[in-house]
Motif scaffolding. Structure first.
Motif, PDB file in Angstrom:
ATOM      1  N   CYS A  97      15.479 -32.096 -13.832  1.00 42.78           N
ATOM      2  CA  CYS A  97      16.629 -32.597 -13.083  1.00 42.78           C
ATOM      3  C   CYS A  97      16.612 -32.087 -11.651  1.00 42.78           C
ATOM      4  O   CYS A  97      16.916 -32.835 -10.705  1.00 42.78           O
ATOM      5  CB  CYS A  97      17.926 -32.203 -13.785  1.00 42.78           C
ATOM      6  SG  CYS A  97      18.248 -33.110 -15.303  1.00 42.78           S
ATOM      7  N   ARG A  98      16.230 -30.841 -11.488  1.00 52.02           N
ATOM      8  CA  ARG A  98      16.170 -30.266 -10.128  1.00 52.02           C
ATOM      9  C   ARG A  98      15.108 -30.975  -9.298  1.00 52.02           C
ATOM     10  O   ARG A  98      15.324 -31.278  -8.120  1.00 52.02           O
ATOM     11  CB  ARG A  98      15.892 -28.768 -10.226  1.00 52.02           C
ATOM     12  CG  ARG A  98      15.962 -28.039  -8.902  1.00 52.02           C
ATOM     13  CD  ARG A  98      16.143 -26.555  -9.147  1.00 52.02           C
ATOM     14  NE  ARG A  98      17.484 -26.250  -9.611  1.00 52.02           N
ATOM     15  CZ  ARG A  98      17.777 -25.283 -10.486  1.00 52.02           C
ATOM     16  NH1 ARG A  98      16.813 -24.528 -10.996  1.00 52.02           N
ATOM     17  NH2 ARG A  98      19.019 -25.066 -10.843  1.00 52.02           N
ATOM     18  N   GLU A  99      13.981 -31.265  -9.923  1.00 56.75           N
ATOM     19  CA  GLU A  99      12.905 -31.972  -9.226  1.00 56.75           C
ATOM     20  C   GLU A  99      13.352 -33.364  -8.795  1.00 56.75           C
ATOM     21  O   GLU A  99      12.948 -33.860  -7.746  1.00 56.75           O
ATOM     22  CB  GLU A  99      11.682 -32.071 -10.142  1.00 56.75           C
ATOM     23  CG  GLU A  99      10.475 -32.737  -9.512  1.00 56.75           C
ATOM     24  CD  GLU A  99       9.289 -32.808 -10.455  1.00 56.75           C
ATOM     25  OE1 GLU A  99       8.319 -33.523 -10.133  1.00 56.75           O
ATOM     26  OE2 GLU A  99       9.328 -32.150 -11.519  1.00 56.75           O
ATOM     27  N   ALA A 100      14.180 -34.000  -9.629  1.00 65.10           N
ATOM     28  CA  ALA A 100      14.672 -35.344  -9.321  1.00 65.10           C
ATOM     29  C   ALA A 100      15.928 -35.330  -8.446  1.00 65.10           C
ATOM     30  O   ALA A 100      16.476 -36.388  -8.126  1.00 65.10           O
ATOM     31  CB  ALA A 100      14.964 -36.097 -10.615  1.00 65.10           C
ATOM     32  N   SER A 101      16.392 -34.132  -8.079  1.00 63.05           N
ATOM     33  CA  SER A 101      17.612 -33.980  -7.263  1.00 63.05           C
ATOM     34  C   SER A 101      18.842 -34.541  -7.966  1.00 63.05           C
ATOM     35  O   SER A 101      19.718 -35.155  -7.346  1.00 63.05           O
ATOM     36  CB  SER A 101      17.438 -34.643  -5.889  1.00 63.05           C
ATOM     37  OG  SER A 101      16.402 -34.035  -5.165  1.00 63.05           O
ATOM     38  N   VAL A 102      18.891 -34.333  -9.288  1.00 60.20           N
ATOM     39  CA  VAL A 102      20.062 -34.679 -10.082  1.00 60.20           C
ATOM     40  C   VAL A 102      20.595 -33.383 -10.691  1.00 60.20           C
ATOM     41  O   VAL A 102      19.866 -32.663 -11.370  1.00 60.20           O
ATOM     42  CB  VAL A 102      19.715 -35.671 -11.210  1.00 60.20           C
ATOM     43  CG1 VAL A 102      20.921 -35.901 -12.106  1.00 60.20           C
ATOM     44  CG2 VAL A 102      19.220 -36.989 -10.639  1.00 60.20           C
ATOM     45  N   THR A 103      21.833 -33.059 -10.452  1.00 55.98           N
ATOM     46  CA  THR A 103      22.413 -31.820 -10.955  1.00 55.98           C
ATOM     47  C   THR A 103      22.600 -31.877 -12.464  1.00 55.98           C
ATOM     48  O   THR A 103      23.117 -32.863 -12.986  1.00 55.98           O
ATOM     49  CB  THR A 103      23.770 -31.557 -10.278  1.00 55.98           C
ATOM     50  OG1 THR A 103      23.557 -31.349  -8.877  1.00 55.98           O
ATOM     51  CG2 THR A 103      24.440 -30.315 -10.868  1.00 55.98           C
ATOM     52  N   LEU A 104      22.184 -30.832 -13.164  1.00 54.69           N
ATOM     53  CA  LEU A 104      22.419 -30.723 -14.600  1.00 54.69           C
ATOM     54  C   LEU A 104      23.610 -29.810 -14.840  1.00 54.69           C
ATOM     55  O   LEU A 104      23.631 -28.671 -14.372  1.00 54.69           O
ATOM     56  CB  LEU A 104      21.188 -30.163 -15.314  1.00 54.69           C
ATOM     57  CG  LEU A 104      21.313 -30.035 -16.836  1.00 54.69           C
ATOM     58  CD1 LEU A 104      21.415 -31.412 -17.471  1.00 54.69           C
ATOM     59  CD2 LEU A 104      20.119 -29.287 -17.415  1.00 54.69           C
TER      60      LEU A 104
END
Length: 226
Positions: A97-104
């Motif tokens: 998620c961090r790599e995709a710039s989506v917050t988990l």
């Protein structure tokens, strides 16, 4: 909802990627119709790993964050709760998620019959190490396992031995931890959360972390500064 002024939409489906093809068609159509609208979804850890290639498309269509019910970082507890993922899977999902710039945003069932004071500190330390403090609401650090009527946990001897009467108000069985110190920690953490409902998350996290490490007889954590 958009016509009424909504700028962000929460998809209530607790398993958004159960049908990933339909889900992506939906958010892509939404983004095309309302390019400035943001949204959030709930996706299982196992589905985040299985459909990792879709994460950048979530970001590109306006997804701000993904809620994923991690519940525990103890593999034994995860198996008992039949979550379908492991501690390692959770850590990998954070990275994806961090790599995709989506917050988990990971919810937890923090207090349960199998935890120890040391386990609690390990959870706190892991949240800090993964840089998730800002993404975990303080109340998540005080969540206590609910055992409703019909729960399969009632079939385990460990749970049977600590379960009391059925509470008709909450529709759950009362239970007490085998170690009274754990229940005492739950009481104190809940009090901290209650006093800091509007405070900075890092301040609340630091206070809880200091308390937990002190109760467990462990050295003060290095991540306590808000």
């Amino acid at each position: 909802q958009v016509a009424a002024g909504a700028e962000h939409i929460t998809f209530g489906d607790p398993d958004f990627f159960n049908g990933p093809t339909h889900a992506m068609r939906l958010v892509e159509a939404l983004h095309e119709a309302h390019p400035t609208l943001s949204y959030d979804v709930t996706i299982k850890v196992e589905h985040l790993l299985r459909h990792r290639a879709l994460l950048p498309r979530l970001r590109d269509t306006g997804c701000l964050f993904v809620t994923s019910a991690v519940e525990s970082i103890d593999d034994r507890v995860l198996a008992l709760l039949e979550k379908g993922h492991t501690r390692g899977d959770f850590i990998e999902a954070v990275a994806l998620c961090r790599e995709a710039s989506v917050t988990l945003a990971p919810p937890f069932v923090t207090f349960h019959p199998w935890m120890t004071l040391t386990d609690y500190c390990e959870l706190i330390d892991t949240i800090a190490a993964l840089d998730l403090v800002d993404h975990v609401a303080p109340i998540q650090l005080a969540i206590r396992l609910l055992i409703p009527a019909g729960s399969r946990l009632l079939d385990t001897e460990e749970v049977k031995s600590i379960t009391g009467s059925f509470d008709g108000t909450t529709l759950t069985y009362r239970w007490a931890h085998p170690d009274p110190l754990v229940d005492a920690l739950h009481h104190d953490v809940s009090a901290i959360v209650g006093r800091r409902l509007t405070s900075d998350r890092r301040e609340a996290f630091a206070a809880i972390s200091r308390l937990a490490h002190e109760k467990a007889g462990l050295p003060p954590p290095r991540h306590v500064d808000p």
